[in-house]
Motif scaffolding. Structure first.
Motif, PDB file in Angstrom:
ATOM      1  N   LEU A 159      41.447  91.155  17.342  1.00 43.87           N
ATOM      2  CA  LEU A 159      42.698  91.395  16.622  1.00 43.87           C
ATOM      3  C   LEU A 159      42.865  90.304  15.573  1.00 43.87           C
ATOM      4  CD1 LEU A 159      44.869  92.351  19.712  1.00 43.87           C
ATOM      5  CD2 LEU A 159      43.508  93.852  18.212  1.00 43.87           C
ATOM      6  N   ALA A 216      45.919  97.429  21.953  1.00 37.94           N
ATOM      7  CA  ALA A 216      46.599  97.279  20.667  1.00 37.94           C
ATOM      8  C   ALA A 216      46.804  98.683  20.107  1.00 37.94           C
ATOM      9  CB  ALA A 216      45.766  96.441  19.714  1.00 37.94           C
ATOM     10  N   CYS A 270      39.662  95.589  12.899  1.00 32.44           N
ATOM     11  CA  CYS A 270      39.619  95.292  14.334  1.00 32.44           C
ATOM     12  C   CYS A 270      38.641  96.155  15.121  1.00 32.44           C
ATOM     13  CB  CYS A 270      41.016  95.445  14.931  1.00 32.44           C
ATOM     14  SG  CYS A 270      42.244  94.370  14.159  1.00 32.44           S
ATOM     15  N   SER A 323      46.910  90.289  14.375  1.00 31.89           N
ATOM     16  CA  SER A 323      46.847  89.327  15.479  1.00 31.89           C
ATOM     17  C   SER A 323      48.197  89.154  16.168  1.00 31.89           C
ATOM     18  CB  SER A 323      46.329  87.972  14.986  1.00 31.89           C
ATOM     19  OG  SER A 323      47.209  87.442  14.021  1.00 31.89           O
ATOM     20  N   ILE A 344      50.845  94.851  20.793  1.00 30.36           N
ATOM     21  CA  ILE A 344      49.750  94.295  21.591  1.00 30.36           C
ATOM     22  C   ILE A 344      50.324  94.110  22.984  1.00 30.36           C
ATOM     23  CG2 ILE A 344      48.133  92.391  21.914  1.00 30.36           C
ATOM     24  CD1 ILE A 344      48.547  91.745  18.893  1.00 30.36           C
TER      25      ILE A 344
END
Length: 178
Positions: A9, A39, A75, A14, A26
């Motif tokens: 991520l 995610a 990702c 992130s 997440i």
């Protein structure tokens, strides 16, 4: 993406965010003893908006917007959308924040390809004062309370290691080939 790792991520993906009509989460998905990081980047669409994307001969990737495409490239670069096939239909109903004892539970029923699922889930969010260990312990207590409340109502919990989505995709892919 499930399962995923924090290392996958990257950049803007992130950390969770919400920008209408997108919600990026997440989360740790816990199901019994099975735990995995997930995610998801969800794009809200009005009812019926995706009908054209799942019609025979349609392009099922058409509803994927630019941010979702960025998420996949950043990702999950191994995910290829070429040849994506729409499977289904899935009949589903969802009810959020249903009181069950002292818990607020999300209920979701899926019926597809001869399978029927009832998923009862809760979200446990960290408190400011939580460290990782305290948060995990609190989440485990809540998960036990949910399991106990469901069992007390005569419902048998699945011990199947596959999550609902994987079970449904496997059944639909099998039906598509058969």
């Amino acid at each position: 993406m499930r399962p995923c790792t924090r290392q996958r991520l990257v950049g803007r993906f992130s950390a969770p965010f919400e920008v209408e009509p997108l919600t990026y989460r997440i989360e740790e998905d816990w199901s019994g003893k099975h735990r995995s990081l997930a995610a998801s980047l969800v794009h809200a669409h009005p009812p019926g908006a995706l009908t054209g994307a799942v019609a025979q001969g349609a392009d099922p990737t058409a509803p994927i917007d630019a941010v979702q495409d960025q998420f996949l490239h950043a990702c999950a670069p191994a995910v290829q959308l070429d040849g994506l096939v729409a499977l289904g239909p899935i009949a589903s109903t969802k009810a959020d924040d249903v009181p069950l004892d002292d818990l607020s539970v999300d209920l979701e029923v899926w019926s597809v390809a001869g399978l029927e699922f009832l998923e009862a889930s809760i979200r446990v969010k960290p408190k400011e004062e939580d460290d990782a260990e305290e948060f995990a312990a609190r989440a485990e207590r809540k998960q036990r309370k949910l399991a106990d409340a469901v069992r007390e109502r005569g419902v048998t919990l699945s011990e199947h290691p596959e999550n609902k989505t994987m079970s449904v995709l496997t059944a639909l892919a099998g039906a598509e080939q058969g």
